[in-house]
Write a protein that holds these residues in place. Structure first.
Motif, mmCIF file in Angstrom:
data_model
loop_
_atom_site.group_PDB
_atom_site.id
_atom_site.type_symbol
_atom_site.label_atom_id
_atom_site.label_comp_id
_atom_site.label_asym_id
_atom_site.label_seq_id
_atom_site.Cartn_x
_atom_site.Cartn_y
_atom_site.Cartn_z
ATOM 1 N N ASP A 54 0.837 -1.276 0.096
ATOM 2 C CA ASP A 54 -0.333 -0.159 0.150
ATOM 3 C C ASP A 54 0.870 1.166 -0.100
ATOM 4 O O ASP A 54 0.529 2.404 -0.252
ATOM 5 C CB ASP A 54 -1.043 0.005 1.156
ATOM 6 N N GLN A 55 2.270 1.320 0.173
ATOM 7 C CA GLN A 55 3.146 2.121 0.233
ATOM 8 C C GLN A 55 3.689 2.565 -1.309
ATOM 9 O O GLN A 55 4.389 3.587 -1.467
ATOM 10 C CB GLN A 55 4.291 2.090 1.213
ATOM 11 N N ASP A 102 -2.649 -4.146 -8.545
ATOM 12 C CA ASP A 102 -4.259 -4.502 -8.775
ATOM 13 C C ASP A 102 -4.634 -5.882 -9.708
ATOM 14 O O ASP A 102 -5.374 -6.554 -9.283
ATOM 15 C CB ASP A 102 -4.939 -3.213 -9.308
ATOM 16 N N GLU A 112 -0.661 -8.573 -1.796
ATOM 17 C CA GLU A 112 -1.684 -8.320 -0.849
ATOM 18 C C GLU A 112 -1.209 -8.115 0.455
ATOM 19 O O GLU A 112 -1.550 -7.810 1.632
ATOM 20 C CB GLU A 112 -2.713 -9.410 -0.962
#
Length: 88
Positions: free
Chosen positions: A20-21, A34, A61
């Motif tokens: 997420d970074q 994605d 993930e």
């Protein structure tokens, strides 16, 4: 492609950067972050065994450490190698 966002994202993942970074660090969307989990889900739904893809999705993930994914990809190849033969 060399120098692409996806390549750079992979490099960051391998260095342990949290998924997420990565997009904020690169300043743009990273399509592979994605699409890999979606591809893994489609393979699973179709009954296709794709352990490397499933592991990569877990890595993307944030459910798997880079070292563990690399080990899972390398380990099957090591198990499949024939034992060296001895000359008589």
């Amino acid at each position: 492609a060399p120098g692409s966002r996806n390549q750079r994202a992979g490099e960051l993942l391998s260095q342990g950067v949290a998924p997420d970074q990565i997009a904020p660090m690169l300043g743009d969307a990273v399509e592979a972050l994605d699409s890999v989990p979606l591809l893994a889900a489609a393979a699973r739904s179709a009954g296709v065994q794709a352990p490397a893809l499933a592991g990569l999705a877990a890595l993307v993930e944030g459910k798997l450490e880079p070292e563990r994914w690399a080990e899972s990809v390398i380990a099957p190849a090591r198990r499949q190698r024939p034992a060296p033969s001895r000359a008589a």
